[in-house]
Scaffold this active site. Structure first.
Site, short mmCIF file in Angstrom:
data_model
loop_
_atom_site.label_atom_id
_atom_site.label_comp_id
_atom_site.label_asym_id
_atom_site.label_seq_id
_atom_site.Cartn_x
_atom_site.Cartn_y
_atom_site.Cartn_z
NE ARG A 127 -3.88 0.59 1.96
CZ ARG A 127 -5.09 0.67 2.52
NH1 ARG A 127 -5.30 1.43 3.57
NH2 ARG A 127 -6.10 -0.02 2.03
CG HIS A 154 -8.48 -0.16 -2.91
ND1 HIS A 154 -7.62 -1.17 -2.54
CD2 HIS A 154 -9.16 0.19 -1.78
CE1 HIS A 154 -7.76 -1.41 -1.23
NE2 HIS A 154 -8.69 -0.60 -0.76
CD GLN A 157 -12.70 -2.10 -0.81
OE1 GLN A 157 -11.88 -1.92 0.06
NE2 GLN A 157 -13.90 -2.61 -0.58
CG ASP A 251 -13.61 6.08 -0.74
OD1 ASP A 251 -13.43 5.91 0.48
OD2 ASP A 251 -12.66 6.13 -1.56
CB CYS A 291 -14.06 0.89 0.05
SG CYS A 291 -13.65 2.64 0.09
NE ARG A 319 -10.19 -5.72 0.36
CZ ARG A 319 -9.44 -4.70 0.81
NH1 ARG A 319 -10.03 -3.67 1.38
NH2 ARG A 319 -8.13 -4.69 0.64
#
Ligand code: CP
Ligand code: NVA
Length: 332
Positions: A127, A154, A157, A251, A291, A319
């Site tokens: 990340r 992402h 995700q 988000d 998310c 996830r």
């Protein structure tokens, strides 16, 4: 936990399909690094692994003797924990490092960090702030690199969100997902992912935060093949449009790589809050996704977040299963 050879045989067979064999040793940096057929096969594998665990059937040791480094430049709750827990369930080992407490914090560069991590581990989940930094990691690491969020993408995700949508609605093609809020990395990844699997994608984002033309182009090229309909709005769409929306996705307004004056932007951003009033205008079966992390009262109302239309907790949970399927395929 009991053993069930029939499940184990099915999992071995899924991993041997041409779709998943093609993922062996590959990086996963972008949503489009898996195609529609590979995504569906990953969903099939994730579904079986989840089912086994739910039925208390022992999971196969798909990551036995494998070590995965979880490398972070920014905070995380779900990505860090879901990778860690999922790797543990498949008998692999993972460990967390962050930039500041490694020698990178003193100036060692990404090239040497990637080469070093590759001496000890089988894969890195990274990340980072800048997507190009993850590309440097992938270029120099001979082991697979998996994107755990950059300023641009992402993909873990979005892959697991599509799994959650399919799990809830029973199918993907023909559904309509509308992203509401500040258009950013998650929006761009959703555009690509939805168009790839035939989900119609609408974006309602203030004109100050336009959708990236690069990702729109990629999404349109997928949409030509799958028939997905893509629409961009700079204000909340009319009732006629909203009544087609099955999933409202949002988000945080301010991503970790952004610096917004939210106080000044409130009058503009406030119009893009996901709340009961908005959901009541959508399809009768409409659900809300996020998310996470969420700032309740900003991009989403408290009521919707914990209401009966919210899919946020199964979304977070899934996830783990999709990433377990992905890692098992890449590291087989
Ligand atoms: N959605 C997500 O990636 O959450 P974290 O930032 O907590 O990992
Ligand atoms: N868009 C957010 C996603 C966090 C999971 C960010 O980049 O910070």
């Amino acid at each position: 936990m009991r053993k069930e050879p029939a499940y184990e045989n099915e999992i071995a067979r899924i991993l041997q399909t041409k779709e998943l064999k093609r993922l062996r040793g590959k990086d996963f940096l972008r949503t489009e690094d898996v195609d529609m057929h590979q995504s569906f096969m990953l969903f099939h594998l994730a579904e079986r692994l989840k089912e086994m665990h739910t039925k208390k059937i022992r999971l196969p040791k798909l990551l036995d003797q494998k070590t995965v480094c979880l490398f972070f430049e920014k905070p995380s709750t779900r990505t860090r924990v879901s990778f860690d827990a999922g790797i543990h369930l498949l008998h692999g080992h993972s460990f967390f490092i962050d930039k500041t407490t490694t020698q990178m914090g003193r100036g060692e560069d990404m090239k040497d960090t990637a080469l070093t991590l590759s001496q000890y581990t089988d894969a890195v989940m990274g990340r980072v702030f800048q997507h190009k930094e993850l590309e440097v990691m992938a270029k120099h690491a001979p082991i697979p690199v998996i994107n755990g969020l950059t300023d641009e993408d992402h993909p873990c995700q979005i892959l697991s969100d599509l799994f959650t949508i399919r799990e809830h609605f029973g199918h993907l093609k023909g559904l309509t997902l509308m992203y509401v809020g500040v258009s950013d990395n998650v929006t761009d990844s959703l555009l690509v992912g939805c168009a790839m699997v035939g989900v119609n994608m609408y974006v309602a984002s203030p004109k100050q935060f336009p959708v990236s033309s690069k990702y729109l182009r990629i999404a349109h090229s997928f949409a030509k093949k799958t028939g997905s309909e893509i629409k961009v709005f700079h204000e909340m769409p009319d009732a006629n449009t909203l009544k087609n929306v099955n999933i409202v996705y949002t988000d945080e307004w301010e991503s970790m790589h952004m610096h917004l004056d939210k106080k000044k932007l409130q009058p503009i951003l406030g119009k893009f809050q996901v709340n009961e009033k908005l959901l009541s205008k959508c399809a009768s079966n409409a659900r809300m996704m996020h998310c996470l992390p969420a700032l309740k009262g900003e991009e989403v109302s408290h009521d919707v977040m914990y209401g009966k239309r919210s899919l946020v907790w199964p979304q977070a949970h899934n996830r783990m299963w999709v990433q377990m399927a992905l890692l098992s395929s890449i590291l087989q």
